[in-house]
Scaffold this motif. Sequence first.
Motif, PDB file in Angstrom:
ATOM      1  N   TYR A   1       0.845  -1.201   0.000  1.00 18.60           N
ATOM      2  CA  TYR A   1       0.000   0.000   0.000  1.00 18.60           C
ATOM      3  C   TYR A   1       0.878   1.249   0.000  1.00 18.60           C
ATOM      4  CZ  TYR A   1      -3.469   3.453   1.360  1.00 18.60           C
ATOM      5  OH  TYR A   1      -4.273   4.566   1.394  1.00 18.60           O
ATOM      6  N   ALA A   2       1.882   1.285   0.872  1.00 16.47           N
ATOM      7  CA  ALA A   2       2.739   2.467   0.981  1.00 16.47           C
ATOM      8  C   ALA A   2       3.523   2.722  -0.299  1.00 16.47           C
ATOM      9  CB  ALA A   2       3.683   2.321   2.179  1.00 16.47           C
ATOM     10  N   THR A   3       4.053   1.662  -0.924  1.00 20.13           N
ATOM     11  CA  THR A   3       4.818   1.872  -2.150  1.00 20.13           C
ATOM     12  C   THR A   3       3.920   2.279  -3.313  1.00 20.13           C
ATOM     13  OG1 THR A   3       4.770  -0.506  -2.646  1.00 20.13           O
ATOM     14  CG2 THR A   3       6.720   0.342  -1.514  1.00 20.13           C
ATOM     15  N   GLN A   4       2.719   1.705  -3.392  1.00 21.43           N
ATOM     16  CA  GLN A   4       1.779   2.125  -4.438  1.00 21.43           C
ATOM     17  C   GLN A   4       1.368   3.576  -4.247  1.00 21.43           C
ATOM     18  OE1 GLN A   4      -1.308  -0.828  -4.300  1.00 21.43           O
ATOM     19  NE2 GLN A   4      -0.055  -2.346  -5.337  1.00 21.43           N
ATOM     20  N   GLU A   5       1.150   3.964  -2.982  1.00 22.85           N
ATOM     21  CA  GLU A   5       0.788   5.351  -2.685  1.00 22.85           C
ATOM     22  C   GLU A   5       1.903   6.288  -3.135  1.00 22.85           C
ATOM     23  OE1 GLU A   5      -0.953   7.434   1.204  1.00 22.85           O
ATOM     24  OE2 GLU A   5       1.036   6.595   1.529  1.00 22.85           O
ATOM     25  N   LEU A   6       3.143   5.957  -2.795  1.00 21.43           N
ATOM     26  CA  LEU A   6       4.274   6.804  -3.148  1.00 21.43           C
ATOM     27  C   LEU A   6       4.455   6.861  -4.660  1.00 21.43           C
ATOM     28  CD1 LEU A   6       6.643   8.495  -2.069  1.00 21.43           C
ATOM     29  CD2 LEU A   6       8.008   6.414  -2.150  1.00 21.43           C
ATOM     30  N   ASN A   7       4.399   5.719  -5.318  1.00 26.39           N
ATOM     31  CA  ASN A   7       4.602   5.678  -6.770  1.00 26.39           C
ATOM     32  C   ASN A   7       3.467   6.340  -7.546  1.00 26.39           C
ATOM     33  OD1 ASN A   7       7.117   4.448  -6.684  1.00 26.39           O
ATOM     34  ND2 ASN A   7       6.227   2.416  -6.534  1.00 26.39           N
ATOM     35  N   SER A   8       2.292   6.461  -6.940  1.00 24.12           N
ATOM     36  CA  SER A   8       1.171   7.088  -7.641  1.00 24.12           C
ATOM     37  C   SER A   8       1.226   8.617  -7.590  1.00 24.12           C
ATOM     38  CB  SER A   8      -0.159   6.608  -7.058  1.00 24.12           C
ATOM     39  OG  SER A   8      -0.353   7.152  -5.768  1.00 24.12           O
ATOM     40  N   MET A   9       2.074   9.156  -6.735  1.00 22.28           N
ATOM     41  CA  MET A   9       2.195  10.609  -6.620  1.00 22.28           C
ATOM     42  C   MET A   9       3.089  11.100  -7.757  1.00 22.28           C
ATOM     43  SD  MET A   9       0.336  11.099  -4.010  1.00 22.28           S
ATOM     44  CE  MET A   9       0.599  12.736  -3.402  1.00 22.28           C
ATOM     45  N   ASN A  10       2.511  11.831  -8.706  1.00 17.07           N
ATOM     46  CA  ASN A  10       3.272  12.263  -9.878  1.00 17.07           C
ATOM     47  C   ASN A  10       3.646  13.734  -9.855  1.00 17.07           C
ATOM     48  OD1 ASN A  10       3.274   9.776 -11.268  1.00 17.07           O
ATOM     49  ND2 ASN A  10       1.115  10.063 -11.718  1.00 17.07           N
ATOM     50  N   ASN A  11       3.411  14.410  -8.756  1.00 15.58           N
ATOM     51  CA  ASN A  11       3.648  15.852  -8.747  1.00 15.58           C
ATOM     52  C   ASN A  11       5.032  16.231  -8.227  1.00 15.58           C
ATOM     53  OD1 ASN A  11       2.860  14.905  -6.268  1.00 15.58           O
ATOM     54  ND2 ASN A  11       1.599  16.645  -5.743  1.00 15.58           N
TER      55      ASN A  11
ATOM     56  N   GLN B   1       9.145  15.610  -9.183  1.00 10.64           N
ATOM     57  CA  GLN B   1      10.100  14.993 -10.098  1.00 10.64           C
ATOM     58  C   GLN B   1      11.171  14.206  -9.361  1.00 10.64           C
ATOM     59  OE1 GLN B   1      11.610  18.166 -12.464  1.00 10.64           O
ATOM     60  NE2 GLN B   1       9.772  18.309 -13.704  1.00 10.64           N
ATOM     61  N   ASP B   2      11.474  14.586  -8.124  1.00 10.80           N
ATOM     62  CA  ASP B   2      12.584  13.936  -7.432  1.00 10.80           C
ATOM     63  C   ASP B   2      12.130  12.824  -6.501  1.00 10.80           C
ATOM     64  OD1 ASP B   2      13.068  16.565  -4.962  1.00 10.80           O
ATOM     65  OD2 ASP B   2      11.376  15.576  -5.592  1.00 10.80           O
ATOM     66  N   LYS B   3      10.911  12.327  -6.696  1.00 17.39           N
ATOM     67  CA  LYS B   3      10.452  11.235  -5.844  1.00 17.39           C
ATOM     68  C   LYS B   3      11.167   9.949  -6.241  1.00 17.39           C
ATOM     69  CE  LYS B   3       6.400   9.772  -8.500  1.00 17.39           C
ATOM     70  NZ  LYS B   3       6.864   8.501  -8.929  1.00 17.39           N
ATOM     71  N   PRO B   4      11.450   9.078  -5.277  1.00 17.00           N
ATOM     72  CA  PRO B   4      12.097   7.825  -5.633  1.00 17.00           C
ATOM     73  C   PRO B   4      11.108   6.863  -6.264  1.00 17.00           C
ATOM     74  CG  PRO B   4      11.601   7.857  -3.306  1.00 17.00           C
ATOM     75  CD  PRO B   4      11.220   9.217  -3.862  1.00 17.00           C
ATOM     76  N   ARG B   5      11.598   5.944  -7.026  1.00 15.23           N
ATOM     77  CA  ARG B   5      10.788   4.854  -7.577  1.00 15.23           C
ATOM     78  C   ARG B   5      11.007   3.671  -6.646  1.00 15.23           C
ATOM     79  NH1 ARG B   5       8.491   0.837  -8.758  1.00 15.23           N
ATOM     80  NH2 ARG B   5       7.889   0.086 -10.804  1.00 15.23           N
ATOM     81  N   VAL B   6      10.028   3.347  -5.845  1.00 13.59           N
ATOM     82  CA  VAL B   6      10.155   2.285  -4.857  1.00 13.59           C
ATOM     83  C   VAL B   6       9.724   0.969  -5.485  1.00 13.59           C
ATOM     84  CG1 VAL B   6       9.370   1.467  -2.607  1.00 13.59           C
ATOM     85  CG2 VAL B   6       9.717   3.908  -2.983  1.00 13.59           C
ATOM     86  N   PRO B   7      10.549  -0.097  -5.338  1.00 13.51           N
ATOM     87  CA  PRO B   7      10.134  -1.396  -5.864  1.00 13.51           C
ATOM     88  C   PRO B   7       8.828  -1.848  -5.235  1.00 13.51           C
ATOM     89  CG  PRO B   7      12.407  -1.449  -5.068  1.00 13.51           C
ATOM     90  CD  PRO B   7      11.813  -0.134  -4.659  1.00 13.51           C
ATOM     91  N   LEU B   8       7.929  -2.424  -6.043  1.00 13.54           N
ATOM     92  CA  LEU B   8       6.655  -2.875  -5.532  1.00 13.54           C
ATOM     93  C   LEU B   8       6.733  -4.258  -4.900  1.00 13.54           C
ATOM     94  CD1 LEU B   8       4.252  -1.632  -8.322  1.00 13.54           C
ATOM     95  CD2 LEU B   8       4.732  -0.596  -6.108  1.00 13.54           C
ATOM     96  N   SER B   9       7.828  -4.967  -5.115  1.00 16.29           N
ATOM     97  CA  SER B   9       7.990  -6.281  -4.508  1.00 16.29           C
ATOM     98  C   SER B   9       9.467  -6.549  -4.297  1.00 16.29           C
ATOM     99  CB  SER B   9       7.395  -7.372  -5.390  1.00 16.29           C
ATOM    100  OG  SER B   9       8.155  -7.474  -6.580  1.00 16.29           O
ATOM    101  N   ALA B  10       9.768  -7.544  -3.473  1.00 14.54           N
ATOM    102  CA  ALA B  10      11.158  -7.878  -3.209  1.00 14.54           C
ATOM    103  C   ALA B  10      11.850  -8.333  -4.491  1.00 14.54           C
ATOM    104  CB  ALA B  10      11.244  -8.961  -2.139  1.00 14.54           C
ATOM    105  N   SER B  11      11.154  -9.073  -5.357  1.00 14.07           N
ATOM    106  CA  SER B  11      11.769  -9.572  -6.583  1.00 14.07           C
ATOM    107  C   SER B  11      12.080  -8.443  -7.568  1.00 14.07           C
ATOM    108  CB  SER B  11      10.854 -10.601  -7.260  1.00 14.07           C
ATOM    109  OG  SER B  11       9.628 -10.011  -7.616  1.00 14.07           O
ATOM    110  N   GLU B  12      11.290  -7.365  -7.523  1.00 21.77           N
ATOM    111  CA  GLU B  12      11.531  -6.235  -8.428  1.00 21.77           C
ATOM    112  C   GLU B  12      12.806  -5.500  -8.072  1.00 21.77           C
ATOM    113  OE1 GLU B  12       9.311  -2.140  -9.818  1.00 21.77           O
ATOM    114  OE2 GLU B  12       8.139  -3.694  -8.837  1.00 21.77           O
ATOM    115  N   SER B  13      13.239  -5.564  -6.802  1.00 26.24           N
ATOM    116  CA  SER B  13      14.425  -4.835  -6.379  1.00 26.24           C
ATOM    117  C   SER B  13      15.705  -5.606  -6.657  1.00 26.24           C
ATOM    118  CB  SER B  13      14.331  -4.495  -4.888  1.00 26.24           C
ATOM    119  OG  SER B  13      14.301  -5.681  -4.117  1.00 26.24           O
ATOM    120  N   GLU B  14      15.597  -6.853  -7.092  1.00 28.06           N
ATOM    121  CA  GLU B  14      16.788  -7.678  -7.356  1.00 28.06           C
ATOM    122  C   GLU B  14      17.308  -7.475  -8.758  1.00 28.06           C
ATOM    123  OE1 GLU B  14      15.416 -11.596  -6.420  1.00 28.06           O
ATOM    124  OE2 GLU B  14      15.473 -11.189  -4.278  1.00 28.06           O
TER     125      GLU B  14
END
Length: 99
Positions: A74-84, A86-99
């Motif tokens: 929920y927290a990563t989807q919330e963060l990634n959905s904020m498009n306003n 430019q310097d926001k990080p792209r947080v992996p949505l799952s452990a496998s995505e960060s590998e």
Amino acid sequence: FLEPLEGALTFVNGKKINAETELKQGNRIVLGSSHIFRFHDPIEASRLRKEREDYMTEHPDEAVTAPSVIDWNYATQELNSMNNFQDKPRVPLSASESE
């Protein structure tokens, strides 16, 4: 209160903060690109729980509209959905995505 260091990526509930911000029960805090926390204030939590119980006793047919689970996803989807920001990080949505 949470006060970010100058230049630090600091988010509360998916919104970047640049100044001291008062935290409330259940706020999601992201520091940098991968450190996610949930703020817990036991006194506020107790008060909110009592208010919710009283309300539901008085309005038993009302549906609860809050998400049933507020977790890492929920927290990563919330963060990634904020498009306003430019310097926001792209947080992996799952452990496998960060590998």
